[in-house]
Design a protein around this motif. Structure first.
Motif, short mmCIF file in Angstrom:
data_model
loop_
_atom_site.label_atom_id
_atom_site.label_comp_id
_atom_site.label_asym_id
_atom_site.label_seq_id
_atom_site.Cartn_x
_atom_site.Cartn_y
_atom_site.Cartn_z
N ALA A 94 3.74 4.97 -6.94
CA ALA A 94 3.31 6.31 -6.37
C ALA A 94 3.83 6.08 -5.02
O ALA A 94 3.65 5.13 -4.24
CB ALA A 94 2.13 6.64 -6.37
N ILE A 95 4.69 7.18 -4.20
CA ILE A 95 5.13 6.98 -3.07
C ILE A 95 4.85 8.27 -2.02
O ILE A 95 4.55 9.31 -2.79
CB ILE A 95 6.75 6.69 -2.81
CG1 ILE A 95 7.40 7.85 -3.68
CG2 ILE A 95 6.97 5.41 -3.48
CD1 ILE A 95 8.27 8.54 -2.61
N ASP A 96 4.56 8.15 -0.88
CA ASP A 96 4.15 9.39 -0.09
C ASP A 96 4.73 9.22 1.31
O ASP A 96 4.48 9.92 2.08
CB ASP A 96 2.51 9.45 -0.10
CG ASP A 96 2.04 8.32 0.64
OD1 ASP A 96 2.64 7.61 0.96
OD2 ASP A 96 0.84 8.12 0.61
N GLY A 97 5.72 8.37 1.58
CA GLY A 97 6.24 8.21 2.87
C GLY A 97 5.38 7.29 3.87
O GLY A 97 5.92 6.97 5.03
N HIS A 115 6.21 11.34 -6.61
CA HIS A 115 5.40 11.67 -5.40
C HIS A 115 4.83 13.01 -5.86
O HIS A 115 5.39 14.10 -6.28
CB HIS A 115 6.61 12.05 -4.40
CG HIS A 115 6.23 12.52 -3.04
ND1 HIS A 115 5.03 11.93 -2.22
CD2 HIS A 115 6.41 13.66 -2.16
CE1 HIS A 115 4.90 12.45 -1.15
NE2 HIS A 115 5.63 13.52 -1.24
N VAL A 116 3.43 13.00 -5.22
CA VAL A 116 2.81 14.16 -5.62
C VAL A 116 2.64 15.02 -4.37
O VAL A 116 1.77 14.40 -3.20
CB VAL A 116 1.53 14.19 -6.32
CG1 VAL A 116 0.64 15.26 -6.70
CG2 VAL A 116 1.88 13.19 -7.59
N LEU A 117 2.96 16.23 -4.26
CA LEU A 117 2.84 17.05 -3.05
C LEU A 117 1.27 17.71 -3.17
O LEU A 117 1.25 18.28 -4.18
CB LEU A 117 3.85 18.31 -2.91
CG LEU A 117 5.26 17.79 -2.57
CD1 LEU A 117 6.28 19.14 -2.65
CD2 LEU A 117 5.33 17.19 -1.40
N ALA A 134 10.34 15.70 0.46
CA ALA A 134 9.69 14.88 -0.74
C ALA A 134 11.11 14.43 -1.58
O ALA A 134 11.31 13.13 -2.15
CB ALA A 134 8.79 15.60 -1.44
N LYS A 135 11.94 15.67 -1.76
CA LYS A 135 13.11 15.19 -2.75
C LYS A 135 14.28 14.10 -2.15
O LYS A 135 14.58 13.06 -2.83
CB LYS A 135 14.00 16.51 -3.12
CG LYS A 135 13.01 16.97 -4.10
CD LYS A 135 13.95 18.65 -4.37
CE LYS A 135 13.03 19.34 -5.12
NZ LYS A 135 13.61 20.81 -5.32
#
Length: 147
Positions: free
Chosen positions: A11-14, A40-42, A64-65
């Motif tokens: 899981a990544i989110d920046g 990645h879940v927005l 995100a993409k």
């Protein structure tokens, strides 16, 4: 008897912690010859913002993409042959454990520990805590390095 992972969700989110989790996922995926699913879940809890700034969700989705593509390239450069990216909308703490991992038949989820305050953890719980509680597979929570 040896066990190996076949499908690893990272899981990544920046965030820095998510980046650290991604970096730890590379040798694990390579060693196991596993498929690495970078997700990645927005978070859609902030939908009210889009009512006032309709284009913002498009911008967030584009970023995100781009983030997913960057990690995909990095994984392939690290020698991971099977890489999948997956973008979803919703609550990250619910989606990762209850939808993303089962969708890809994950046997390991790797995520960063969150930097929530004590009050936030009491009220809403952390994403990693929720994943640990509800995942049907192994979970590796990557902590921030001590300085």
């Amino acid at each position: 008897m040896s066990f190996h992972y076949r499908n690893i969700v990272v899981a990544i989110d920046g965030s820095e912690e998510a980046d650290r989790a991604f970096k730890k996922s590379l040798p694990i995926a390579k060693r196991n010859d596993a498929t690495l699913i970078i997700t990645h879940v927005l978070d859609d809890r902030y939908g009210v913002v889009t009512a006032y700034a309709p284009g913002i969700i498009d911008e967030v989705e584009i970023r995100a993409k781009e983030l997913l593509e960057k990690y995909e390239v990095e994984a392939k450069q690290a020698g991971i042959d099977n890489v999948v990216t997956f973008l979803s909308h919703g609550s990250p703490k619910v989606k990762i454990a209850k939808e993303v991992a089962p969708k890809f038949d994950a046997d390991l989820i790797i995520c960063g520990a969150t930097g929530l305050s004590a009050v936030e953890r009491i009220l809403i719980g952390s994403v990693s805590e929720h994943i640990i509680r509800f995942a049907q597979c192994d979970v590796l929570v990557v902590r921030q390095d001590e300085h």
